[in-house]
Design a protein around this motif. Structure first.
Motif, PDB file in Angstrom:
ATOM      1  N   GLU A 128     -16.434  24.576  11.997  1.00 38.15           N
ATOM      2  CA  GLU A 128     -15.259  24.254  12.018  1.00 38.15           C
ATOM      3  C   GLU A 128     -14.725  23.856  10.621  1.00 38.15           C
ATOM      4  O   GLU A 128     -15.280  22.954   9.846  1.00 38.15           O
ATOM      5  N   PRO A 129     -13.660  24.554  10.147  1.00 40.52           N
ATOM      6  CA  PRO A 129     -13.150  24.206   8.711  1.00 40.52           C
ATOM      7  C   PRO A 129     -12.603  22.991   8.590  1.00 40.52           C
ATOM      8  O   PRO A 129     -11.655  22.334   9.546  1.00 40.52           O
ATOM      9  N   HIS A 157     -14.061  28.360   3.890  1.00 40.41           N
ATOM     10  CA  HIS A 157     -13.492  27.932   4.959  1.00 40.41           C
ATOM     11  C   HIS A 157     -14.053  27.739   6.146  1.00 40.41           C
ATOM     12  O   HIS A 157     -13.820  27.217   7.169  1.00 40.41           O
ATOM     13  N   GLU A 158     -15.374  28.382   6.126  1.00 39.27           N
ATOM     14  CA  GLU A 158     -16.537  28.198   7.219  1.00 39.27           C
ATOM     15  C   GLU A 158     -17.341  26.853   7.159  1.00 39.27           C
ATOM     16  O   GLU A 158     -18.194  26.816   7.903  1.00 39.27           O
ATOM     17  N   ILE A 206     -13.091  35.031  12.611  1.00 39.09           N
ATOM     18  CA  ILE A 206     -14.342  34.321  12.075  1.00 39.09           C
ATOM     19  C   ILE A 206     -14.534  33.062  12.037  1.00 39.09           C
ATOM     20  O   ILE A 206     -15.314  32.339  12.304  1.00 39.09           O
ATOM     21  N   ALA A 207     -13.390  32.609  11.635  1.00 39.94           N
ATOM     22  CA  ALA A 207     -13.372  31.050  11.187  1.00 39.94           C
ATOM     23  C   ALA A 207     -13.373  30.306  12.440  1.00 39.94           C
ATOM     24  O   ALA A 207     -14.327  29.219  12.487  1.00 39.94           O
ATOM     25  N   ARG A 208     -12.932  30.854  13.703  1.00 39.81           N
ATOM     26  CA  ARG A 208     -13.067  30.025  14.937  1.00 39.81           C
ATOM     27  C   ARG A 208     -14.491  30.269  15.302  1.00 39.81           C
ATOM     28  O   ARG A 208     -14.937  29.172  15.960  1.00 39.81           O
ATOM     29  N   ASN A 245     -18.265  34.107  -0.938  1.00 41.75           N
ATOM     30  CA  ASN A 245     -19.163  33.324  -0.342  1.00 41.75           C
ATOM     31  C   ASN A 245     -20.214  32.109  -1.117  1.00 41.75           C
ATOM     32  O   ASN A 245     -19.822  32.226  -2.208  1.00 41.75           O
ATOM     33  N   LYS A 260     -17.489  30.411  13.375  1.00 43.59           N
ATOM     34  CA  LYS A 260     -18.267  29.711  12.871  1.00 43.59           C
ATOM     35  C   LYS A 260     -17.789  28.179  12.598  1.00 43.59           C
ATOM     36  O   LYS A 260     -17.366  27.696  13.594  1.00 43.59           O
ATOM     37  N   ARG A 290     -21.756  32.177   3.874  1.00 43.23           N
ATOM     38  CA  ARG A 290     -20.557  31.887   4.613  1.00 43.23           C
ATOM     39  C   ARG A 290     -19.621  31.872   3.202  1.00 43.23           C
ATOM     40  O   ARG A 290     -19.834  31.401   2.209  1.00 43.23           O
TER      41      ARG A 290
END
Lengths: 304, 294, 366
Positions: free
Chosen positions: B290-291, C137-138, B284-286, C96, B288, C134
């Motif tokens: 960039e953290p 971390h996003e 999911i993180a990848r 979120n 959306k 979201r």
């Protein structure tokens, strides 16, 4: 959560003293409760072993008094020899565990991706899923005269005669200790390797330091507190777990734990307490030396 | 993995690691193997059967022992894990860390027979003292407080298991940032509410792992339990008396195997579950934004 | 601010000790309602300690904090009319954006519909409506800090504390967010207290700045005054790029004082400061107010507003160029000039004269 008492300076009223509400004070004590419990039911009983060890033995119990009979019974009998002997074999177990186990800790830290490391280490708690007594007991059919080991070795043509020395000897006790305690050197080694940052390996490669020098000059000094803690754990348990010599050992394979439990079965409680006190003294000395040498609180610094 | 390393060499190291795991597991696997043999332990012929598993539940000795063990495991877990949690929080906030660390980790280093003996004698003496006090006051209400019983076994096992829970919880707490608690306080949450809403969900995995670990440790502990228990039998004390006398009954092998199956399934489940969740989160993180900070 | 409304924050004789270490010593400060107040200072100077004490995250060793005229020293953070934005890591990672922002309202027990409305409004104010679903971390660093802002302003508390809110962001983003913060404060109209070690950030947002160093409140004033007319030599050395010169008073009679600095006699306005002849004092001149002149052979006697030195080197900074000049006693002075870089520079070691206007040099007595 835990606040130190505020002190008054220059006569100005400390703000914190405006009477802490009751539930807050209760909460403060709740956080101390585990430590109080440990002092009451762990630290004090362990310290009291020294007191109880000089009590007079009676028929079924003991009564207050002062006598060193229990220590005489320990030091001027075969028990002392057995105890020293079990120290020797315990040290051998520590060495074997270190040689087999520590490279695994280094390998996990160095070559396995960060996210997977904990899971790989978790593999080594799988053996704990079965009671130690069963694991130790199951070694009997493996090591006995016509057991798995001898059969396998004979079939492979490595030996002609079955090795009888595999069971009911010091060897079998050492094997049992390694099988039981190996995971602990891997765990403590793993924690200890937290003190060795990954870039160290790259720096060593860059400087052209070979694996042996890298181990001796870099890894060992950094990981020393953890390695020491793991080694003390194995050494002391090798001395103190009665189960191993009881199930696997033969004549003469008697360690401190077995002396203590045998004394309890014989209703010689002061002797059991004397053995406990001697074990505690051994442990404290080792931990004290370790703390002076490496500051053992460092083991937990990666966690705090 | 070092990109210049010989992949064969890397594989060899993995093989060694797995070999060690397998060796350590060998006795466990052996017990499982025996548990399916109709002829029991040591027989020349191997006939697969599930008979012994069925017989577990008609073996009253075993079932009775199991009931006690289960009760011990539950009570010890319910007390020891919250205590370890409190201790971990205390440790995090403490200025002087040496004392709590020493007290909470020392039981790891005290061998079972030594701890068991020391507690046994202490409890017996404590009991005598309480009876004496009771006599002085003319009451018998203190008489049974520290007689060897469920309670004394529970205390012994709490001391045995607390270090493990403490370390496991501390490891999960390591990833928690205390700014989150402060932020919750700034949002108007009380200390307790902030812990329950914000911190606990993030260390839940550690608390559950510690609980699972404690249950397993209590199930498998022999020495401390046998020294400190009262008149009842637990799973391991039954096993030992069988071993030292007639030899373990086939039902006992089946029972042991079953416990290990359950335990391994539990641990395996935790590993796989966290693996899947970590993967999913990473995906999911990848996908959306960039953290930047974690 | 009228007589009836007490100040939003009043800190009286506040001190905080950690064992032997003194983080704050006897600080007094008053902050008016609706003000954008900045605590500026070097790291470890005590500004964060002061902010956290106002917020209730630390108990003072002595002294008291009044919020709207009421002593709050005994109250935990959740019982104070304050809320806080942290440097980083303070978002709840398992919630979120909507849940994060709505958390305080949920704790307060507001009905769900009302929470949803308020959260939507707050997210709109910080421009995050699109990101409502979201997880932290996003989000990028800037977005995360906006979520923190929304989470704080949604509570309608009247004092917002910001602890180095932009420190984890890169330079450009920090500039943008600074202005956003300023505008947000003007929009919501509550008191902002903002801690930073970055003076540009402080100048951008602040109505007033308090300079804090070594546990002391050094100086409080409007941003412009702090920059242009610092009272203390520390302020001069920390804010802007000042030349700080040490010297000895040779004549203190009259409206201006004469100070001996590295062999030159400099004139500086006395400003009614208590100085006497022979006293050691400090002078400061901002580097952009110092002009550089090449000197031929006429080593004319100084007029009290210039000094002679040896040209050392130049540092090209894009918009400006700094010229470093060494005084006879070894002190280095800087003259900063909007760069027209093609000019031929004096050669290394060449004698130069540094000159300034009488209003640009300030006297500091400590």
């Amino acid at each position: 959560m835990v606040s130190s008492p505020t002190n008054v300076t220059n006569g100005v009223r400390p703000v914190g003293s405006m009477q802490t509400p009751l539930h807050e004070r209760l909460a403060l004590w709740a956080f101390r409760a585990p430590l109080i419990f440990m002092v009451l039911f762990f630290a004090i009983p362990m310290a009291m072993t020294v007191v109880f060890s000089v009590f007079e033995r009676t028929m079924f119990w003991m009564e207050p008094g002062f006598t060193l009979t229990a220590y005489e019974n320990f030091f001027f009998s075969a028990r002392l020899g057995n105890f020293l002997n079990s120290m020797k074999y315990s040290l051998i177990s520590v060495a074997i565990c270190f040689v087999i186990g520590f490279p695994i800790s280094v390998f996990v830290r160095k070559s396995i991706p960060q996210v997977a490391q904990h899971r790989v280490v978790l593999l080594f708690i799988l053996p704990f899923m079965v009671s130690e007594i069963i694991r130790v007991f199951a070694l009997r059919p493996v090591l006995q005269r016509n057991g798995l080991m001898n059969t396998a070795l004979t079939n492979m043509g490595i030996i002609d005669e079955p090795i009888t020395a595999l069971l009911y000897t010091h060897t079998s006790v050492v094997i049992g200790e390694v099988m039981s305690f190996l995971p602990f050197i891997i765990f403590s080694g793993f924690l200890a390797m937290e003190a060795v940052p990954k870039f160290i390996f790259e720096v060593c490669d860059d400087l052209g330091v070979g694996p042996w020098r890298r181990f001796k000059d870099v890894i060992l000094p950094l990981a020393a507190p953890g390695i020491f803690a793991g080694s003390v754990f194995i050494f002391v348990n090798g001395l103190g777990v009665a189960l191993l010599p009881n199930i696997l050992g033969g004549a003469g394979a008697v360690n401190a734990g077995l002396i203590a439990t045998q004394a309890i079965s014989a209703l010689d409680f002061p002797l059991a307490m004397a053995v406990s006190a001697i074990m505690m003294a051994t442990l404290m000395t080792l931990l004290w030396i370790g703390h002076k040498l490496f500051d053992l609180t460092k083991i937990l610094t990666p966690l705090s | 993995m070092n990109e210049y390393e010989n992949p064969w060499f890397h594989g060899l190291k993995w093989a060694y690691l797995l070999l060690v795991v397998l060796t350590l597991m060998a006795p466990v696997l052996y017990v499982m193997y025996i548990s399916f043999n109709a002829n029991g332990f040591g027989a020349n012929e191997y006939v697969f059967t599930l008979e012994w598993y069925g017989l577990i539940f008609s073996d009253e000795l075993l079932i009775g022992a199991l009931r006690w063990t289960l009760m011990l495991a539950i009570v010890v877990t319910l007390v020891a894990v919250p205590m370890a949690l409190l201790a971990a929080k205390y440790y995090k906030a403490a200025d002087n860390k040496l004392f709590p660390v020493f007290l909470l980790l020392a039981p790891l280093f005290v061998p079972p027979d030594i701890l068991g003996s020391a507690l046994l004698v202490s409890f017996k003496n404590l009991n005598a003292v309480f009876i004496w006090i009771g006599d002085g006051l003319g009451t018998s209400m203190f008489d049974s407080w520290f007689r060897l019983s469920f309670l004394t076994a529970t205390i012994g096992l709490i001391i045995y298991t607390i270090p493990y829970s403490f370390v496991v919880i501390l490891i999960t707490m390591g990833r928690y940032r205390k700014e989150q608690t402060e932020a919750a306080r700034a949002c108007g949450a009380s200390g307790w509410r902030a812990f329950w809403d914000i911190e606990f969900p993030q260390i839940r995995a550690g608390v559950f792992s510690a609980s699972a670990f404690t249950v397993i440790l209590v199930f498998n502990e022999y020495t401390r339990t046998s020294l400190l228990k009262g008149g009842f039998d637990t799973f391991t004390t039954v096993l030992i008396s069988q071993m030292l006398n007639t030899g373990m009954s086939p039902q006992s092998y089946a029972m042991s195997a079953m416990i290990s199956f359950v335990a391994i399934a539990a641990i395996g489940g935790i590993i796989i579950l966290t693996l899947i969740r970590a993967e999913a989160l990473a995906r999911i993180a990848r996908g959306k934004a960039e953290p930047v900070m974690s | 601010m009228t007589f009836q409304t007490p100040p939003a924050v009043e800190v009286r004789n506040l001190a905080k000790h950690y064992g032997d270490f003194v983080a704050l010593k006897n600080v007094n400060v008053t902050i008016a309602a609706g003000e954008y107040f900045v605590l500026l200072g070097p790291s470890g100077g005590g500004k964060t300690t002061l902010l956290r004490t106002i917020g209730g995250f630390q108990k003072p060793t002595s002294g008291d904090v009044f919020l709207h005229g009421k002593s709050v020293g005994h109250l935990p953070p959740d019982k104070r009319p304050t809320t806080m934005v942290f440097q980083a890591y303070a978002l709840f990672p398992h919630m979120n954006v909507t849940q994060n922002v709505g958390y305080g309202l949920k704790v307060a027990g507001l009905p769900k519909a009302q929470i949803a409305d308020k959260v939507a409004h707050a997210l709109d104010q910080v421009g995050l409506t699109k990101f409502a679903q979201r997880k932290p971390h996003e989000l990028s660093g800037g977005q995360q800090q906006r979520v923190q802002l929304a989470r704080a302003i949604v509570l309608d508390r009247d004092i917002l504390l910001l602890d180095e809110p932009l420190a984890a962001l890169d330079a450009q983003l920090r500039k943008d967010m600074c202005l956003e913060l300023k505008h947000l404060q003007e929009k919501v109209g509550i008191t902002f207290i903002h801690v930073t070690h970055n003076q540009e950030e402080a100048m951008t947002v602040a109505d007033r700045i308090a300079l804090i160093a070594n546990g002391d409140l050094v100086e409080v004033g409007r941003a412009r005054d702090i920059y242009r007319a610092p009272e203390k030599s520390f302020t001069a050395s920390f804010v802007g790029e000042n030349n700080v010169l040490k010297g000895k008073v040779s004549d203190a009679n009259g409206v201006s004082v004469t100070v001996d600095v590295a062999g030159a006699k400099l004139q500086v306005a006395k400003r009614d400061l208590p100085v006497s002849t022979g006293q050691n004092v400090t002078l400061s001149i901002r580097s952009e107010c110092v002009a550089l002149e090449t000197v031929n052979d006429s080593n004319a006697p100084t007029d009290g507003l210039s000094m002679l030195g040896a040209y050392d080197e130049s540092v090209y900074l894009g918009l400006t160029t700094s010229h470093l000049v060494r005084l006879p006693d070894g002190t280095e002075m800087v003259s900063r000039i909007i760069a027209d870089a093609d000019d031929t520079l004096p050669v290394n070691g060449a004698p130069v004269r540094l000159r300034w206007k009488p209003t640009d040099i300030r006297l500091h007595v400590e």
